[in-house]
Design a protein around this motif. Structure first.
Motif, PDB file in Angstrom:
ATOM      1  N   ILE A  46      21.356 -64.260 -23.950  1.00 43.66           N
ATOM      2  CA  ILE A  46      20.445 -63.421 -24.626  1.00 43.66           C
ATOM      3  C   ILE A  46      19.241 -63.355 -24.854  1.00 43.66           C
ATOM      4  CG2 ILE A  46      20.209 -61.668 -26.354  1.00 43.66           C
ATOM      5  CD1 ILE A  46      23.340 -61.540 -26.853  1.00 43.66           C
ATOM      6  N   ALA A  47      18.872 -65.340 -25.141  1.00 46.32           N
ATOM      7  CA  ALA A  47      16.957 -65.485 -25.479  1.00 46.32           C
ATOM      8  C   ALA A  47      17.053 -64.803 -23.471  1.00 46.32           C
ATOM      9  CB  ALA A  47      17.082 -65.866 -25.673  1.00 46.32           C
ATOM     10  N   CYS A  48      17.000 -65.032 -22.502  1.00 49.43           N
ATOM     11  CA  CYS A  48      16.626 -65.745 -21.312  1.00 49.43           C
ATOM     12  C   CYS A  48      17.316 -64.022 -21.016  1.00 49.43           C
ATOM     13  CB  CYS A  48      17.338 -66.394 -20.327  1.00 49.43           C
ATOM     14  SG  CYS A  48      17.532 -67.949 -20.886  1.00 49.43           S
ATOM     15  N   ALA A  49      17.615 -63.139 -20.920  1.00 53.78           N
ATOM     16  CA  ALA A  49      18.501 -61.995 -20.622  1.00 53.78           C
ATOM     17  C   ALA A  49      18.928 -61.232 -21.439  1.00 53.78           C
ATOM     18  CB  ALA A  49      19.182 -62.458 -18.927  1.00 53.78           C
ATOM     19  N   PRO A  50      17.620 -60.347 -22.430  1.00 52.84           N
ATOM     20  CA  PRO A  50      18.040 -59.547 -23.183  1.00 52.84           C
ATOM     21  C   PRO A  50      18.507 -58.426 -23.505  1.00 52.84           C
ATOM     22  CG  PRO A  50      15.222 -60.000 -22.767  1.00 52.84           C
ATOM     23  CD  PRO A  50      15.580 -60.526 -22.075  1.00 52.84           C
ATOM     24  N   TRP A  74      26.571 -57.211 -12.941  1.00 53.71           N
ATOM     25  CA  TRP A  74      26.062 -56.325 -13.557  1.00 53.71           C
ATOM     26  C   TRP A  74      25.436 -54.764 -13.192  1.00 53.71           C
ATOM     27  CZ3 TRP A  74      26.708 -50.973 -16.113  1.00 53.71           C
ATOM     28  CH2 TRP A  74      27.554 -50.053 -15.730  1.00 53.71           C
ATOM     29  N   ILE A  75      24.942 -54.033 -12.971  1.00 55.11           N
ATOM     30  CA  ILE A  75      23.395 -53.315 -13.421  1.00 55.11           C
ATOM     31  C   ILE A  75      23.870 -51.521 -12.543  1.00 55.11           C
ATOM     32  CG2 ILE A  75      22.247 -54.932 -12.889  1.00 55.11           C
ATOM     33  CD1 ILE A  75      20.685 -53.956 -10.360  1.00 55.11           C
ATOM     34  N   SER A  76      23.065 -50.636 -13.917  1.00 51.05           N
ATOM     35  CA  SER A  76      23.402 -49.585 -13.490  1.00 51.05           C
ATOM     36  C   SER A  76      21.668 -49.254 -13.178  1.00 51.05           C
ATOM     37  CB  SER A  76      24.131 -48.720 -14.232  1.00 51.05           C
ATOM     38  OG  SER A  76      23.793 -47.597 -14.233  1.00 51.05           O
ATOM     39  N   ASP A  77      21.854 -48.262 -12.675  1.00 49.33           N
ATOM     40  CA  ASP A  77      20.322 -47.410 -12.210  1.00 49.33           C
ATOM     41  C   ASP A  77      20.219 -46.570 -11.244  1.00 49.33           C
ATOM     42  OD1 ASP A  77      20.405 -47.840  -9.865  1.00 49.33           O
ATOM     43  OD2 ASP A  77      18.618 -49.505 -10.220  1.00 49.33           O
ATOM     44  N   ARG A  78      19.532 -45.198 -11.330  1.00 48.22           N
ATOM     45  CA  ARG A  78      19.335 -43.933 -10.547  1.00 48.22           C
ATOM     46  C   ARG A  78      19.773 -44.551  -9.269  1.00 48.22           C
ATOM     47  NH1 ARG A  78      17.776 -39.646 -13.929  1.00 48.22           N
ATOM     48  NH2 ARG A  78      18.491 -38.225 -11.476  1.00 48.22           N
ATOM     49  N   ARG A  79      20.026 -44.908  -8.777  1.00 49.26           N
ATOM     50  CA  ARG A  79      20.379 -45.429  -7.612  1.00 49.26           C
ATOM     51  C   ARG A  79      22.018 -45.673  -7.469  1.00 49.26           C
ATOM     52  NH1 ARG A  79      17.010 -50.106  -6.414  1.00 49.26           N
ATOM     53  NH2 ARG A  79      18.148 -50.293  -4.606  1.00 49.26           N
ATOM     54  N   GLY A  80      22.804 -46.169  -8.970  1.00 47.14           N
ATOM     55  CA  GLY A  80      24.043 -46.395  -8.937  1.00 47.14           C
ATOM     56  C   GLY A  80      24.441 -47.258  -9.123  1.00 47.14           C
ATOM     57  N   TYR A  81      25.733 -47.696  -9.743  1.00 48.39           N
ATOM     58  CA  TYR A  81      26.446 -48.894  -9.882  1.00 48.39           C
ATOM     59  C   TYR A  81      26.949 -49.943  -9.136  1.00 48.39           C
ATOM     60  CZ  TYR A  81      27.826 -45.659 -14.042  1.00 48.39           C
ATOM     61  OH  TYR A  81      28.028 -44.512 -14.259  1.00 48.39           O
ATOM     62  N   ARG A  82      26.133 -50.949  -9.003  1.00 50.87           N
ATOM     63  CA  ARG A  82      26.061 -52.171  -8.697  1.00 50.87           C
ATOM     64  C   ARG A  82      26.061 -54.022  -9.248  1.00 50.87           C
ATOM     65  NH1 ARG A  82      22.120 -50.206  -8.043  1.00 50.87           N
ATOM     66  NH2 ARG A  82      19.733 -51.081  -8.477  1.00 50.87           N
ATOM     67  N   TYR A  83      26.547 -54.251  -8.606  1.00 44.72           N
ATOM     68  CA  TYR A  83      26.409 -56.007  -8.662  1.00 44.72           C
ATOM     69  C   TYR A  83      25.143 -56.162  -8.178  1.00 44.72           C
ATOM     70  CZ  TYR A  83      30.390 -56.908 -11.216  1.00 44.72           C
ATOM     71  OH  TYR A  83      31.656 -56.260 -12.020  1.00 44.72           O
ATOM     72  N   SER A  84      24.292 -57.224  -8.943  1.00 40.20           N
ATOM     73  CA  SER A  84      22.453 -57.603  -8.633  1.00 40.20           C
ATOM     74  C   SER A  84      22.516 -59.416  -9.040  1.00 40.20           C
ATOM     75  CB  SER A  84      22.641 -57.223  -8.738  1.00 40.20           C
ATOM     76  OG  SER A  84      19.985 -57.887  -8.926  1.00 40.20           O
ATOM     77  N   PRO A  85      21.769 -60.188  -7.996  1.00 40.49           N
ATOM     78  CA  PRO A  85      22.447 -61.732  -7.768  1.00 40.49           C
ATOM     79  C   PRO A  85      20.666 -62.279  -8.610  1.00 40.49           C
ATOM     80  CG  PRO A  85      20.553 -60.767  -6.078  1.00 40.49           C
ATOM     81  CD  PRO A  85      22.255 -59.940  -6.680  1.00 40.49           C
ATOM     82  N   ASP A  87      17.928 -60.670 -12.475  1.00 38.94           N
ATOM     83  CA  ASP A  87      18.236 -59.538 -13.690  1.00 38.94           C
ATOM     84  C   ASP A  87      17.164 -58.147 -13.013  1.00 38.94           C
ATOM     85  OD1 ASP A  87      17.443 -58.053 -16.425  1.00 38.94           O
ATOM     86  OD2 ASP A  87      17.578 -60.043 -16.932  1.00 38.94           O
ATOM     87  N   PRO A  88      17.193 -57.190 -12.963  1.00 35.56           N
ATOM     88  CA  PRO A  88      15.471 -56.253 -13.084  1.00 35.56           C
ATOM     89  C   PRO A  88      14.752 -56.591 -13.617  1.00 35.56           C
ATOM     90  CG  PRO A  88      17.913 -55.037 -13.126  1.00 35.56           C
ATOM     91  CD  PRO A  88      18.643 -56.205 -13.504  1.00 35.56           C
ATOM     92  N   LEU A  89      15.032 -56.727 -15.317  1.00 35.24           N
ATOM     93  CA  LEU A  89      14.059 -56.607 -15.807  1.00 35.24           C
ATOM     94  C   LEU A  89      12.796 -58.261 -15.585  1.00 35.24           C
ATOM     95  CD1 LEU A  89      15.110 -56.543 -19.960  1.00 35.24           C
ATOM     96  CD2 LEU A  89      14.001 -54.792 -18.601  1.00 35.24           C
TER      97      LEU A  89
END
Ligand code: MD6
Ligand code: FE
Length: 218
Positions: A46-50, A74-85, A87-89
């Motif tokens: 959580i410290a690295c990826a809040p 697992w991530i969600s945004d306006r484009r949908g639900y999906r897995y991402s390698p 962290d979008p932050l």
């Protein structure tokens, strides 16, 4: 007869696996002996990826805070639900999956009859009192033959375990600190959700519930 709240949290023999489907089982307290090893890892993740509130494809802010560890998240945004390698932050890879997480997941999976489970993704969900998770299916993974292992920490929650259609009747299952749930096979795509979290104070985690959901997503 109506099932009382007390019954939900006190199965006949609290130490025994509780089969809630042909290939879905609650392993009460399985993670209790692992908590001291899990929590420092969780803090570091959580410290690295809040924890953050992601946006649903429909534009709503999710009430539950979430983050991930593992090679996929697992991530969600306006484009949908999906897995991402990444962290979008941070645009960086997610924190690595701690060995204790995958060891616990493999142990739980084998107790449920799934040998050699090797998760590559762990979704961390953080619930505050009042937060709920509406009925959904988990269908963003490639291989539905792989089970899902879910570890409950902190405040107790009532899990809703439904059928293969949204309006099928659902069971209510009490999940407490240290309980582990495994499901796969014919139960893999059943609808499920979490009822609004009741206020409370857990001696270890305070006023929240954390759920780790371990999967082989890639
Ligand atoms: C939760 N869990 O328990 C939410 N999904 O907080 C899930 O959505 C879930 O526990 C698939 C398999 C197990 C789960
Ligand atoms: Fe789910």
């Amino acid at each position: 007869m109506m099932q009382t709240e007390l019954d939900l949290f006190n199965p006949a023999n609290p130490a025994e696996p509780q089969w809630i489907g042909k290939q879905a089982v609650v392993l009460p307290g399985l993670a209790l002996a692992w908590v001291d090893a899990l929590l420092p890892e969780l803090r570091q993740i959580i410290a690295c990826a809040p924890l953050r509130h992601m946006v649903t494809p429909g534009g709503l802010n999710m009430a539950v805070g979430l983050t991930n560890c593992g090679t996929l998240g697992w991530i969600s945004d306006r484009r949908g639900y999906r897995y991402s390698p990444v962290d979008p932050l941070s645009q960086q890879p997610w924190p690595a999956l701690p060995t204790v997480f995958s060891e616990l997941a493999a142990l739980a999976a084998s107790a449920a009859g799934f040998a050699d489970f090797q998760p590559d993704a762990c979704l961390v969900n953080c619930y505050q009192p009042g937060n709920r998770l509406s009925l959904h299916q988990d269908r963003d993974e490639h291989d539905y033959s792989q089970p899902i292992v879910s570890v409950s920490l902190g405040l107790p929650a009532v899990f809703q375990f439904g059928g293969h259609s949204r309006n099928a009747p659902s069971q209510r299952i009490g999940l407490r600190h240290g309980d582990v749930m495994v499901w796969g096979g014919e139960d893999r795509l059943r609808f499920h959700g979490v009822l609004p979290l009741k206020p409370g104070n857990h001696p270890v985690l305070g006023s929240r519930r954390i759920n780790l959901t371990l999967r082989k997503a890639g």
